[in-house]
Design a protein around this motif. Structure first.
Motif, mmCIF file in Angstrom:
data_model
loop_
_atom_site.group_PDB
_atom_site.id
_atom_site.type_symbol
_atom_site.label_atom_id
_atom_site.label_comp_id
_atom_site.label_asym_id
_atom_site.label_seq_id
_atom_site.Cartn_x
_atom_site.Cartn_y
_atom_site.Cartn_z
ATOM 1 N N TYR A 1 0.807 -1.219 0.000
ATOM 2 C CA TYR A 1 0.000 0.000 0.000
ATOM 3 C C TYR A 1 0.840 1.268 0.000
ATOM 4 N N THR B 1 0.964 5.646 4.587
ATOM 5 C CA THR B 1 0.100 4.528 4.963
ATOM 6 C C THR B 1 0.025 4.462 6.484
ATOM 7 N N THR C 1 -3.186 6.516 2.998
ATOM 8 C CA THR C 1 -4.045 5.324 3.025
ATOM 9 C C THR C 1 -4.173 4.839 4.457
#
Length: 272
Positions: free
Chosen positions: A111, A186, A210
Motif C-alpha cells: 500500500y 500509509t 491510506t
C-alpha cells in the motif's frame, strides 16, 4: 461434530475482526470470547497478557475449537509466540493458534509508495516492537514509525468515539505520528477498537494517506489459510452458528457489542 473456530479478544474490539470474518466465511461456526473482566490488556505486562491469553485459549480448546484466532493486537504481540512454541506441543500439536499481526505485516508494503508507514496502536503493542520486527521480515525496505494512543480505547469503550471530544485526541496522535516523518503515506490501525474512530482519523489525516483497518485483511488471510491447510479446514464445523462469551456482565457486553459487531447479539457469562 461441533468444532467451531475460536475468536479471542481482551474485550470488544475483536468483534470488528469477527464481523469481517463472518462476512467472508459465513458457513463456519464461531465462538467469540471477550475477556472483558480483565481488559484492558494494552497496559499489562508481557507475563500477565500471556497468562490471561493462554487461559482463554485453553477454554476455547475445551469447547473443541481446532483453530483459534487471537483477534487482539496486544495478545498477538505479547502471547502468541509463547503459546505457539511452548504450549501447543503439550496441549495439542494438531490445533492451531493464529494472530492478527502477521497477516497485516504480510501485505502492508503493497500500500505504500514512499516506503514510510505509520503504526497506531496501544502502548503494549508499540512497546513490543512486534510490527517493526514482522514488517522487517516481509518488507525490509520499509521504514516504520509508531505512535501509542492510550486514550483511544477508553474513548471507544465509553461511547465517545463520535464525540467532539474525541477529535482532540485523534488529531493529537495523528499529528505526532506524521511529525516523525512527513513522508508517511500509509497508516495501520493496529488495534481492533480503532475502526470505530475511522471517520475522525480520516478527517485528521492528509487525503493522500491510506488508512488500513485489519478486519478484511485478517478475513482474507484466514480464508487463504484454510485453503492451504485442508486438514484444518476439514475439522471446522459448518452450521453458520455463533456463540458469544464474556468474562464480565453479558448485559453490558451485549449493549456494547452491537456497536462493534454491527448487529444485536446475546452473550453468555464465562467464569474463569
Amino acid at each position: 461434530m461441533h468444532q467451531p473456530i475460536g475468536i479471542f479478544d481482551s474485550g470488544y474490539g475483536g468483534l470488528t475482526i469477527l464481523r469481517e470474518i463472518v462476512r467472508k466465511l459465513p458457513q463456519y461456526d464461531y465462538v467469540y470470547l471477550g475477556d472483558n473482566a480483565r481488559t484492558p490488556y494494552g497496559t499489562r505486562s508481557f507475563e500477565t497478557v500471556y497468562h490471561y491469553t493462554l487461559e482463554c485459549v485453553r477454554h476455547l480448546f475445551d469447547r473443541d475449537c481446532r483453530l483459534v484466532i487471537l483477534a487482539c493486537n496486544t495478545a498477538s504481540a505479547k502471547a502468541l509466540r509463547n503459546i505457539q512454541q511452548l504450549d501447543l506441543p503439550s496441549l495439542d500439536s494438531d490445533r492451531r493458534v493464529l494472530g492478527v499481526i502477521r497477516p497485516t505485516t504480510e501485505v502492508i508494503g503493497k500500500y505504500s509508495k514512499t516506503g514510510h508507514v505509520g503504526i497506531l496502536a496501544t502502548r503494549g503493542t508499540v512497546t513490543s516492537e512486534s510490527y517493526v520486527v514482522e514488517i522487517e521480515k516481509f518488507f525490509p525496505e520499509l521504514t516504520v514509525f509508531q505512535e501509542a494512543c492510550p486514550m483511544w480505547v477508553p474513548l471507544v469503550e465509553n461511547g465517545e468515539y463520535a464525540s467532539d471530544g474525541a477529535d482532540y485526541f485523534v488529531r493529537q496522535h495523528i499529528d505526532r505520528l506524521l511529525a516523525q516523518s512527513p513522508a508517511i503515506d500509509t497508516l495501520l490501525l493496529a488495534c481492533t477498537h480503532y475502526p470505530l474512530l475511522l471517520n475522525k482519523i480520516r478527517q485528521a489525516a492528509p487525503d493522500n494517506v491510506t488508512i488500513l483497518s485489519q478486519g478484511h485483511i485478517v478475513a482474507d488471510s484466514l480464508a487463504d489459510y484454510l485453503h492451504r491447510h485442508p486438514e484444518i479446514e476439514a475439522q471446522c464445523s459448518k452450521h453458520g452458528e455463533r456463540l458469544f462469551l464474556t468474562t464480565d456482565s453479558p448485559g453490558d457486553f451485549d449493549r456494547q457489542a452491537t456497536i462493534f459487531y454491527g448487529e444485536s447479539i446475546q452473550s453468555a457469562h464465562l467464569a474463569l
